[in-house]
Design an enzyme around this catalytic site. Structure first.
Site, PDB file in Angstrom:
ATOM      1  NE  ARG A  52       5.597   0.658  10.300  1.00 39.71           N
ATOM      2  CZ  ARG A  52       4.481   0.556   9.567  1.00 39.71           C
ATOM      3  NH1 ARG A  52       4.445   1.032   8.346  1.00 39.71           N
ATOM      4  NH2 ARG A  52       3.425  -0.041  10.057  1.00 39.71           N
ATOM      5  CE  LYS A 109      -2.391  -0.616   3.775  1.00 41.51           C
ATOM      6  NZ  LYS A 109      -1.985  -1.909   4.320  1.00 41.51           N
ATOM      7  NE  ARG A 119       1.372  -3.904  11.436  1.00 38.17           N
ATOM      8  CZ  ARG A 119       2.386  -3.672  10.615  1.00 38.17           C
ATOM      9  NH1 ARG A 119       3.580  -4.160  10.874  1.00 38.17           N
ATOM     10  NH2 ARG A 119       2.199  -2.972   9.526  1.00 38.17           N
ATOM     11  NE  ARG A 121       6.729  -2.231   6.150  1.00 42.37           N
ATOM     12  CZ  ARG A 121       5.402  -2.102   6.117  1.00 42.37           C
ATOM     13  NH1 ARG A 121       4.781  -1.978   4.975  1.00 42.37           N
ATOM     14  NH2 ARG A 121       4.711  -2.137   7.230  1.00 42.37           N
ATOM     15  NE  ARG A 153      -4.841  -0.912   9.688  1.00 43.26           N
ATOM     16  CZ  ARG A 153      -3.818  -0.239   9.187  1.00 43.26           C
ATOM     17  NH1 ARG A 153      -3.955   0.979   8.776  1.00 43.26           N
ATOM     18  NH2 ARG A 153      -2.643  -0.817   9.096  1.00 43.26           N
TER      19      ARG A 153
HETATM   20  P1  AMP Z   1       0.115   1.396   8.853  1.00 40.53           P
HETATM   21  O1  AMP Z   1       1.286   2.260   8.620  1.00 40.53           O
HETATM   22  O2  AMP Z   1      -1.070   1.768   7.989  1.00 40.53           O
HETATM   23  O3  AMP Z   1       0.434  -0.064   8.779  1.00 40.53           O
HETATM   24  O4  AMP Z   1      -0.386   1.672  10.359  1.00 40.53           O
HETATM   25  C1  AMP Z   1       0.453   1.406  11.448  1.00 40.53           C
HETATM   26  C2  AMP Z   1      -0.361   1.219  12.698  1.00 40.53           C
HETATM   27  O5  AMP Z   1      -1.120   2.405  12.974  1.00 40.53           O
HETATM   28  C3  AMP Z   1      -1.414   0.096  12.626  1.00 40.53           C
HETATM   29  O6  AMP Z   1      -0.859  -1.172  12.898  1.00 40.53           O
HETATM   30  C4  AMP Z   1      -2.379   0.559  13.709  1.00 40.53           C
HETATM   31  O7  AMP Z   1      -1.867   0.283  15.001  1.00 40.53           O
HETATM   32  C5  AMP Z   1      -2.385   2.069  13.533  1.00 40.53           C
HETATM   33  N1  AMP Z   1      -3.424   2.473  12.559  1.00 40.53           N
HETATM   34  C6  AMP Z   1      -3.250   2.988  11.312  1.00 40.53           C
HETATM   35  N2  AMP Z   1      -4.434   3.213  10.705  1.00 40.53           N
HETATM   36  C7  AMP Z   1      -5.390   2.825  11.582  1.00 40.53           C
HETATM   37  C8  AMP Z   1      -6.805   2.765  11.546  1.00 40.53           C
HETATM   38  N3  AMP Z   1      -7.496   3.153  10.459  1.00 40.53           N
HETATM   39  N4  AMP Z   1      -7.463   2.302  12.651  1.00 40.53           N
HETATM   40  C9  AMP Z   1      -6.797   1.914  13.746  1.00 40.53           C
HETATM   41  N5  AMP Z   1      -5.452   1.909  13.851  1.00 40.53           N
HETATM   42  C10 AMP Z   1      -4.746   2.354  12.780  1.00 40.53           C
END
Ligand code: AMP
Length: 217
Positions: free
Chosen positions: A161, A14, A172, A128, A89
Protein backbone atom coordinates in the site's frame (compact mmCIF):
# COMPACT_ATOMS: atom_id res chain seq x y z
CA UNK A 1 -25.86 -9.46 19.23
CA UNK A 2 -22.30 -8.77 18.10
CA UNK A 3 -22.08 -5.09 17.19
CA UNK A 4 -18.32 -4.77 17.42
CA UNK A 5 -15.70 -2.06 17.01
CA UNK A 6 -12.17 -3.28 16.29
CA UNK A 7 -9.56 -0.70 17.28
CA UNK A 8 -5.79 -0.49 17.39
CA UNK A 9 -2.84 1.31 15.83
CA UNK A 10 -1.85 0.66 12.21
CA UNK A 11 -0.11 -2.72 12.12
CA UNK A 12 -1.70 -4.12 15.28
CA UNK A 13 -3.34 -6.86 13.20
CA UNK A 14 -6.87 -5.48 12.81
CA UNK A 15 -7.24 -6.58 9.19
CA UNK A 16 -6.02 -10.12 9.87
CA UNK A 17 -8.27 -10.53 12.91
CA UNK A 18 -11.22 -8.99 11.07
CA UNK A 19 -10.98 -11.67 8.36
CA UNK A 20 -11.03 -14.41 10.98
CA UNK A 21 -13.90 -12.85 12.93
CA UNK A 22 -16.24 -12.39 9.96
CA UNK A 23 -15.58 -15.95 8.80
CA UNK A 24 -16.31 -17.40 12.25
CA UNK A 25 -19.29 -15.23 13.19
CA UNK A 26 -20.84 -14.46 9.80
CA UNK A 27 -21.27 -10.73 10.33
CA UNK A 28 -20.52 -8.00 7.76
CA UNK A 29 -17.05 -6.44 7.82
CA UNK A 30 -17.26 -2.66 7.65
CA UNK A 31 -13.76 -1.38 7.00
CA UNK A 32 -13.64 2.32 6.18
CA UNK A 33 -10.09 1.84 4.83
CA UNK A 34 -11.34 -0.85 2.39
CA UNK A 35 -14.34 1.29 1.44
CA UNK A 36 -12.08 4.25 0.69
CA UNK A 37 -9.66 2.08 -1.31
CA UNK A 38 -12.54 0.75 -3.37
CA UNK A 39 -13.83 4.28 -4.00
CA UNK A 40 -10.29 5.32 -5.00
CA UNK A 41 -9.96 2.40 -7.41
CA UNK A 42 -13.32 3.31 -8.97
CA UNK A 43 -12.29 6.99 -9.05
CA UNK A 44 -15.59 8.15 -7.52
CA UNK A 45 -15.73 11.78 -6.27
CA UNK A 46 -15.46 10.57 -2.65
CA UNK A 47 -12.56 8.30 -3.66
CA UNK A 48 -10.64 11.08 -5.37
CA UNK A 49 -11.10 13.32 -2.35
CA UNK A 50 -10.08 10.56 0.07
CA UNK A 51 -6.94 9.79 -1.95
CA UNK A 52 -5.60 13.28 -1.20
CA UNK A 53 -5.49 12.38 2.49
CA UNK A 54 -4.87 8.64 2.45
CA UNK A 55 -1.76 8.69 0.30
CA UNK A 56 -0.19 11.14 2.75
CA UNK A 57 -1.19 9.05 5.76
CA UNK A 58 -3.70 11.67 6.96
CA UNK A 59 -7.22 10.93 8.16
CA UNK A 60 -10.06 11.61 5.73
CA UNK A 61 -12.34 14.42 7.06
CA UNK A 62 -14.97 13.34 9.57
CA UNK A 63 -18.03 14.43 7.57
CA UNK A 64 -17.05 12.29 4.56
CA UNK A 65 -16.22 9.28 6.73
CA UNK A 66 -19.32 9.50 8.92
CA UNK A 67 -21.62 9.71 5.87
CA UNK A 68 -20.04 6.57 4.43
CA UNK A 69 -20.54 4.58 7.63
CA UNK A 70 -24.05 5.91 8.20
CA UNK A 71 -25.17 4.61 4.81
CA UNK A 72 -23.49 1.26 5.37
CA UNK A 73 -24.81 0.61 8.89
CA UNK A 74 -28.38 1.28 7.79
CA UNK A 75 -28.28 -1.68 5.39
CA UNK A 76 -30.28 -4.80 6.23
CA UNK A 77 -27.31 -7.15 6.61
CA UNK A 78 -26.19 -5.19 9.70
CA UNK A 79 -29.31 -6.33 11.56
CA UNK A 80 -27.49 -9.58 12.42
CA UNK A 81 -24.50 -7.69 13.85
CA UNK A 82 -21.44 -6.00 12.33
CA UNK A 83 -17.72 -5.55 12.70
CA UNK A 84 -16.48 -1.97 12.40
CA UNK A 85 -12.80 -1.97 11.48
CA UNK A 86 -10.94 1.35 11.41
CA UNK A 87 -13.98 3.39 12.45
CA UNK A 88 -14.35 5.45 14.58
CA UNK A 89 -10.90 7.03 14.59
CA UNK A 90 -11.72 10.41 16.14
CA UNK A 91 -13.90 11.61 19.01
CA UNK A 92 -16.38 13.37 16.65
CA UNK A 93 -16.71 10.07 14.73
CA UNK A 94 -17.34 8.17 17.97
CA UNK A 95 -19.97 10.71 19.02
CA UNK A 96 -21.69 10.52 15.63
CA UNK A 97 -21.64 6.73 15.85
CA UNK A 98 -23.16 6.82 19.31
CA UNK A 99 -26.06 8.96 18.05
CA UNK A 100 -26.50 6.82 14.96
CA UNK A 101 -26.51 3.47 16.76
CA UNK A 102 -29.19 4.84 19.11
CA UNK A 103 -31.30 6.02 16.18
CA UNK A 104 -31.17 2.69 14.38
CA UNK A 105 -31.31 0.70 17.63
CA UNK A 106 -28.08 -1.19 16.96
CA UNK A 107 -25.99 -0.35 20.05
CA UNK A 108 -22.28 -1.21 20.19
CA UNK A 109 -21.78 -4.35 22.28
CA UNK A 110 -17.99 -4.28 22.65
CA UNK A 111 -14.86 -2.44 21.58
CA UNK A 112 -11.86 -4.69 21.02
CA UNK A 113 -8.65 -2.67 21.31
CA UNK A 114 -5.61 -4.53 19.96
CA UNK A 115 -2.42 -3.09 21.47
CA UNK A 116 1.21 -3.28 20.30
CA UNK A 117 4.33 -1.16 20.74
CA UNK A 118 5.73 1.15 18.12
CA UNK A 119 8.85 -0.81 17.07
CA UNK A 120 6.76 -3.86 16.27
CA UNK A 121 4.25 -1.78 14.35
CA UNK A 122 6.94 -0.29 12.12
CA UNK A 123 8.32 -3.76 11.25
CA UNK A 124 4.87 -5.13 10.61
CA UNK A 125 3.71 -2.28 8.41
CA UNK A 126 6.76 -1.85 6.22
CA UNK A 127 6.81 -5.63 5.55
CA UNK A 128 3.11 -5.79 4.86
CA UNK A 129 1.79 -6.80 1.44
CA UNK A 130 -1.84 -6.95 0.47
CA UNK A 131 -3.93 -8.50 -2.26
CA UNK A 132 -5.48 -5.69 -4.35
CA UNK A 133 -8.25 -8.04 -5.54
CA UNK A 134 -9.57 -9.70 -2.37
CA UNK A 135 -7.93 -7.63 0.38
CA UNK A 136 -6.13 -10.58 2.03
CA UNK A 137 -3.16 -9.41 4.12
CA UNK A 138 0.36 -10.94 3.97
CA UNK A 139 3.82 -10.14 5.39
CA UNK A 140 7.22 -10.69 3.78
CA UNK A 141 8.53 -12.40 6.95
CA UNK A 142 5.70 -13.46 9.23
CA UNK A 143 2.78 -14.25 6.93
CA UNK A 144 4.37 -15.29 3.66
CA UNK A 145 2.14 -16.34 0.77
CA UNK A 146 2.74 -19.88 -0.56
CA UNK A 147 4.22 -18.39 -3.76
CA UNK A 148 6.18 -15.16 -3.33
CA UNK A 149 4.20 -12.09 -4.42
CA UNK A 150 1.03 -14.07 -5.22
CA UNK A 151 -2.25 -14.13 -3.26
CA UNK A 152 -3.01 -17.57 -1.73
CA UNK A 153 -6.74 -17.01 -2.10
CA UNK A 154 -7.29 -15.54 -5.55
CA UNK A 155 -3.92 -15.61 -7.36
CA UNK A 156 -3.61 -11.82 -7.84
CA UNK A 157 -0.20 -10.12 -7.61
CA UNK A 158 0.40 -8.70 -4.12
CA UNK A 159 1.17 -5.00 -3.66
CA UNK A 160 2.51 -2.69 -0.98
CA UNK A 161 0.00 0.00 0.00
CA UNK A 162 1.18 3.54 -0.78
CA UNK A 163 0.59 4.52 2.83
CA UNK A 164 2.69 1.61 4.15
CA UNK A 165 5.97 3.43 3.44
CA UNK A 166 8.06 4.66 6.38
CA UNK A 167 7.21 8.28 5.61
CA UNK A 168 3.42 7.80 5.57
CA UNK A 169 3.60 5.47 8.53
CA UNK A 170 5.13 8.18 10.73
CA UNK A 171 2.20 10.48 9.87
CA UNK A 172 -0.32 7.68 10.50
CA UNK A 173 1.16 6.77 13.88
CA UNK A 174 1.03 10.43 14.80
CA UNK A 175 -2.64 10.66 13.73
CA UNK A 176 -3.33 7.54 15.77
CA UNK A 177 -1.71 8.94 18.92
CA UNK A 178 -3.33 12.37 18.67
CA UNK A 179 -6.76 11.58 17.27
CA UNK A 180 -7.58 7.91 17.88
CA UNK A 181 -5.98 7.14 21.25
CA UNK A 182 -8.50 9.39 23.10
CA UNK A 183 -11.17 6.87 22.05
CA UNK A 184 -9.72 4.35 24.50
CA UNK A 185 -10.87 6.55 27.38
CA UNK A 186 -14.17 7.32 25.62
CA UNK A 187 -15.09 3.62 25.44
CA UNK A 188 -13.57 2.76 28.81
CA UNK A 189 -15.94 5.30 30.39
CA UNK A 190 -18.85 3.55 28.70
CA UNK A 191 -17.75 0.13 29.98
CA UNK A 192 -17.27 -1.23 26.46
CA UNK A 193 -13.48 -1.45 26.19
CA UNK A 194 -11.61 -4.79 25.99
CA UNK A 195 -7.83 -4.53 25.57
CA UNK A 196 -6.14 -7.42 23.77
CA UNK A 197 -2.35 -7.75 23.59
CA UNK A 198 -1.57 -7.89 19.86
CA UNK A 199 1.85 -9.48 20.41
CA UNK A 200 0.77 -12.86 21.75
CA UNK A 201 0.44 -14.43 18.28
CA UNK A 202 -2.25 -14.50 15.62
CA UNK A 203 -4.21 -17.49 16.90
CA UNK A 204 -3.94 -16.45 20.55
CA UNK A 205 -5.24 -12.97 19.74
CA UNK A 206 -8.15 -14.54 17.88
CA UNK A 207 -8.93 -16.89 20.76
CA UNK A 208 -8.93 -14.00 23.23
CA UNK A 209 -11.35 -12.09 20.98
CA UNK A 210 -13.64 -15.15 20.72
CA UNK A 211 -13.64 -15.43 24.53
CA UNK A 212 -14.74 -11.79 24.79
CA UNK A 213 -17.55 -12.42 22.30
CA UNK A 214 -18.75 -15.48 24.24
CA UNK A 215 -18.90 -13.34 27.38
CA UNK A 216 -21.03 -10.59 25.85
CA UNK A 217 -23.27 -12.67 23.57
P1 AMP B 1 -6.85 1.50 7.18
O1 AMP B 1 -6.91 0.52 6.09
O2 AMP B 1 -7.93 1.30 8.22
O3 AMP B 1 -5.49 1.62 7.80
O4 AMP B 1 -7.17 2.94 6.54
C1 AMP B 1 -6.34 3.49 5.55
C2 AMP B 1 -6.50 4.98 5.50
O5 AMP B 1 -7.86 5.32 5.21
C3 AMP B 1 -6.20 5.71 6.83
O6 AMP B 1 -4.82 5.95 7.00
C4 AMP B 1 -7.00 6.99 6.61
O7 AMP B 1 -6.32 7.87 5.73
C5 AMP B 1 -8.25 6.50 5.90
N1 AMP B 1 -9.29 6.12 6.88
C6 AMP B 1 -9.76 4.88 7.17
N2 AMP B 1 -10.69 4.92 8.14
C7 AMP B 1 -10.82 6.23 8.49
C8 AMP B 1 -11.58 6.92 9.46
N3 AMP B 1 -12.43 6.28 10.29
N4 AMP B 1 -11.45 8.28 9.53
C9 AMP B 1 -10.62 8.95 8.72
N5 AMP B 1 -9.83 8.35 7.80
C10 AMP B 1 -9.92 7.00 7.68
Amino acid sequence: MLNIILMGPPGAGKGTQAKKIIAAYDIPHISTGDMFREAMANKTPAGLLAAEYINKGLLVPDDVTIKLVKERLAKDDCAKGFLLDGFPRTIPQAEALETLTKEINRPISAVVNITADKEVLVKRITGRRVCPACGAPFHIETLKPKVEGVCDYCGATLIQRKDDTLESLAVRLNAYENQTLPLVKFYEERGLLHDVDGLIGLEEVFKTICDIFEEIK
